[in-house]
Design a protein around this motif. Structure first.
Motif, PDB file in Angstrom:
ATOM      1  N   PRO A 290       0.806  -1.229   0.000  1.00 21.27           N
ATOM      2  CA  PRO A 290       0.000   0.000   0.000  1.00 21.27           C
ATOM      3  C   PRO A 290       0.835   1.273   0.000  1.00 21.27           C
ATOM      4  N   ILE A 291       2.086   1.199   0.404  1.00 20.55           N
ATOM      5  CA  ILE A 291       2.916   2.391   0.452  1.00 20.55           C
ATOM      6  C   ILE A 291       3.255   2.921  -0.937  1.00 20.55           C
ATOM      7  N   SER A 292       3.154   2.074  -1.968  1.00 21.88           N
ATOM      8  CA  SER A 292       3.468   2.481  -3.338  1.00 21.88           C
ATOM      9  C   SER A 292       2.232   3.002  -4.051  1.00 21.88           C
ATOM     10  N   GLN A 293       2.445   3.976  -4.930  1.00 22.47           N
ATOM     11  CA  GLN A 293       1.361   4.503  -5.752  1.00 22.47           C
ATOM     12  C   GLN A 293       0.881   3.472  -6.783  1.00 22.47           C
ATOM     13  N   ALA A 294       1.657   2.414  -7.006  1.00 22.28           N
ATOM     14  CA  ALA A 294       1.262   1.352  -7.942  1.00 22.28           C
ATOM     15  C   ALA A 294       0.450   0.254  -7.262  1.00 22.28           C
ATOM     16  N   PHE A 295       0.122   0.445  -5.996  1.00 19.80           N
ATOM     17  CA  PHE A 295      -0.583  -0.565  -5.197  1.00 19.80           C
ATOM     18  C   PHE A 295      -1.916  -0.978  -5.814  1.00 19.80           C
ATOM     19  N   ILE A 296      -2.122  -2.295  -5.911  1.00 22.70           N
ATOM     20  CA  ILE A 296      -3.394  -2.889  -6.321  1.00 22.70           C
ATOM     21  C   ILE A 296      -3.810  -3.874  -5.231  1.00 22.70           C
ATOM     22  N   PRO A 297      -4.993  -3.717  -4.642  1.00 19.79           N
ATOM     23  CA  PRO A 297      -5.434  -4.617  -3.566  1.00 19.79           C
ATOM     24  C   PRO A 297      -5.564  -6.063  -4.035  1.00 19.79           C
ATOM     25  N   GLU A 298      -5.501  -6.980  -3.088  1.00 13.14           N
ATOM     26  CA  GLU A 298      -5.535  -8.417  -3.396  1.00 13.14           C
ATOM     27  C   GLU A 298      -6.801  -8.831  -4.129  1.00 13.14           C
ATOM     28  N   ASP A 299      -7.906  -8.140  -3.891  1.00 14.10           N
ATOM     29  CA  ASP A 299      -9.177  -8.541  -4.500  1.00 14.10           C
ATOM     30  C   ASP A 299      -9.487  -7.770  -5.779  1.00 14.10           C
ATOM     31  N   GLU A 300      -8.479  -7.097  -6.355  1.00 14.41           N
ATOM     32  CA  GLU A 300      -8.691  -6.355  -7.588  1.00 14.41           C
ATOM     33  C   GLU A 300      -7.684  -6.786  -8.638  1.00 14.41           C
ATOM     34  N   GLY A 301      -8.044  -6.526  -9.899  1.00 20.33           N
ATOM     35  CA  GLY A 301      -7.156  -6.840 -11.011  1.00 20.33           C
ATOM     36  C   GLY A 301      -7.878  -7.605 -12.098  1.00 20.33           C
ATOM     37  N   ASP A 302      -7.565  -7.261 -13.347  1.00 21.10           N
ATOM     38  CA  ASP A 302      -8.181  -7.932 -14.501  1.00 21.10           C
ATOM     39  C   ASP A 302      -7.170  -8.850 -15.182  1.00 21.10           C
ATOM     40  N   PHE A 303      -6.147  -8.230 -15.765  1.00 22.80           N
ATOM     41  CA  PHE A 303      -5.078  -8.936 -16.461  1.00 22.80           C
ATOM     42  C   PHE A 303      -3.748  -8.339 -16.009  1.00 22.80           C
TER      43      PHE A 303
ATOM     44  N   ALA B 278      -0.023  10.378 -15.890  1.00 23.08           N
ATOM     45  CA  ALA B 278      -0.454   9.771 -14.628  1.00 23.08           C
ATOM     46  C   ALA B 278       0.627   8.852 -14.065  1.00 23.08           C
ATOM     47  N   CYS B 279       1.209   8.013 -14.903  1.00 21.13           N
ATOM     48  CA  CYS B 279       2.248   7.095 -14.424  1.00 21.13           C
ATOM     49  C   CYS B 279       3.468   7.861 -13.926  1.00 21.13           C
ATOM     50  N   ASN B 280       3.867   8.896 -14.665  1.00 17.18           N
ATOM     51  CA  ASN B 280       5.034   9.661 -14.241  1.00 17.18           C
ATOM     52  C   ASN B 280       4.800  10.350 -12.900  1.00 17.18           C
ATOM     53  N   GLU B 281       3.603  10.904 -12.710  1.00 15.54           N
ATOM     54  CA  GLU B 281       3.297  11.551 -11.437  1.00 15.54           C
ATOM     55  C   GLU B 281       3.380  10.554 -10.281  1.00 15.54           C
ATOM     56  N   ASN B 282       2.890   9.349 -10.491  1.00 16.71           N
ATOM     57  CA  ASN B 282       2.945   8.336  -9.441  1.00 16.71           C
ATOM     58  C   ASN B 282       4.366   7.828  -9.208  1.00 16.71           C
ATOM     59  N   ILE B 283       5.129   7.703 -10.275  1.00 14.83           N
ATOM     60  CA  ILE B 283       6.537   7.317 -10.140  1.00 14.83           C
ATOM     61  C   ILE B 283       7.289   8.361  -9.320  1.00 14.83           C
ATOM     62  N   MET B 284       7.031   9.651  -9.592  1.00  9.47           N
ATOM     63  CA  MET B 284       7.710  10.715  -8.860  1.00  9.47           C
ATOM     64  C   MET B 284       7.316  10.717  -7.381  1.00  9.47           C
ATOM     65  N   LYS B 285       6.054  10.409  -7.084  1.00 11.48           N
ATOM     66  CA  LYS B 285       5.622  10.317  -5.680  1.00 11.48           C
ATOM     67  C   LYS B 285       6.339   9.163  -4.983  1.00 11.48           C
ATOM     68  N   ASP B 286       6.440   8.019  -5.654  1.00  5.94           N
ATOM     69  CA  ASP B 286       7.172   6.894  -5.070  1.00  5.94           C
ATOM     70  C   ASP B 286       8.642   7.255  -4.851  1.00  5.94           C
ATOM     71  N   ARG B 287       9.225   7.912  -5.840  1.00  7.14           N
ATOM     72  CA  ARG B 287      10.635   8.271  -5.741  1.00  7.14           C
ATOM     73  C   ARG B 287      10.870   9.197  -4.552  1.00  7.14           C
ATOM     74  N   ALA B 288       9.947  10.139  -4.352  1.00  8.96           N
ATOM     75  CA  ALA B 288      10.075  11.064  -3.226  1.00  8.96           C
ATOM     76  C   ALA B 288      10.027  10.330  -1.885  1.00  8.96           C
ATOM     77  N   ASN B 289       9.375   9.176  -1.876  1.00 13.87           N
ATOM     78  CA  ASN B 289       9.274   8.367  -0.652  1.00 13.87           C
ATOM     79  C   ASN B 289      10.296   7.237  -0.603  1.00 13.87           C
ATOM     80  N   GLY B 290      11.234   7.248  -1.558  1.00 13.87           N
ATOM     81  CA  GLY B 290      12.277   6.234  -1.577  1.00 13.87           C
ATOM     82  C   GLY B 290      11.792   4.852  -1.954  1.00 13.87           C
TER      83      GLY B 290
END
Length: 267
Positions: free
Chosen positions: A166-179, A199-211
């Motif tokens: 959950p700490i990552s912006q790429a987080f997908i919960p266990e009960d979600e996902g298609d392919f 959108a992906c770049n913004e989330n990558i930058m947020k993750d990077r800021a959090n190490g």
């Protein structure tokens, strides 16, 4: 499967009529960009990639190549046997492999603002370690298109390698996902590619800021985006095969081989 649960087509051999699709393409004179990164030692794969694209990628189409590289002079020095136009886009020299991979989203976003919106209708983004083996035609074109990972298209949701922290912006919960989609082959209209990469770049930058590095870098962020912004078309594993996976019975034609390279990937 030839349709997703949200009724987007999944493209397999035999599910489309190339001649009909080509007639529509020619009536509209769509302009297609094929973007490929050639960073560092991956430049040595570029010649084989582009020459296979000349032979198999949207034959008869208006295609322009865009090569993103940190070493433009080395790309210019290659003896490329291509007839289509090519533009070299200079990118920074990144400090490590993670930055190189994830920096691509920022490069595509920026170049869409500066260049692609003026020159193209569709943009396809592929990796350099892909070699095309059979025709890849206008059947791939769509508003927003992802490619199924050949290693996971039969896997249950619990086994898909999403980012589960959950700490990552790429987080997908266990009960979600298609392919689970490959990060090395996606395409769409220029406005939709801009939305995706922004959108992906913004989330990558947020993750990077959090190490944080997502589990599979930009691929994890791409999968998060596609979960909540469904692709309008999905490419079957025919379009992103890998010899290490053998020859699955439901893949009737292997359109690419992905992953062969004469060196080890940086870590």
């Amino acid at each position: 499967m030839i349709l997703t649960p949200w009724l987007a087509p999944i493209v397999w051999e035999g599910t489309f009529n190339h001649d009909i699709l080509m007639e529509e393409y020619q009536r509209n004179s769509y302009r297609i960009g094929l973007l490929v990164p050639a960073i560092g030692k991956y430049i040595q794969l570029l010649k084989k990639f582009l020459e296979s694209a000349e032979r198999y990628f949207v034959k008869g189409g208006m295609v322009k190549y865009y090569v993103c590289t940190d070493r433009p002079d080395e790309v210019k020095a290659l003896n490329l046997d291509i007839k289509r136009p090519m533009k070299i886009i200079k990118v920074p020299e990144y400090s490590d492999w993670h930055q190189t991979v994830m920096g691509r989203m920022e490069v595509i976003k920026n170049q869409t603002e500066l260049l692609f919106h003026k020159e193209l209708d569709y943009l396809a983004c592929l990796d350099t370690d892909i070699v095309m083996l059979n025709p890849i035609g206008v059947e791939i074109l769509g508003e927003m298109v992802g490619a199924l990972h050949p290693g996971y298209y039969h896997s249950p949701r619990k086994d898909l390698p999403y980012e589960r922290r959950p700490i990552s912006q790429a987080f997908i919960p266990e009960d979600e996902g298609d392919f689970y989609y490959q990060g090395n082959f996606f395409l769409g209209t220029v406005p939709r590619i801009y939305q995706l990469t922004k959108a992906c770049n913004e989330n990558i930058m947020k993750d990077r800021a959090n190490g944080i590095h997502a589990r599979f870098d930009e691929e994890s962020h791409l999968n998060k985006y596609f979960l909540y912004n469904k692709p309008t078309k999905v490419l079957s594993p025919e379009y992103i095969c890998n010899d290490s996976l053998g020859s699955p019975k439901d893949i009737k034609i292997k359109r690419v081989n992905h992953g062969d390279k004469p060196f080890k990937k940086d870590t």
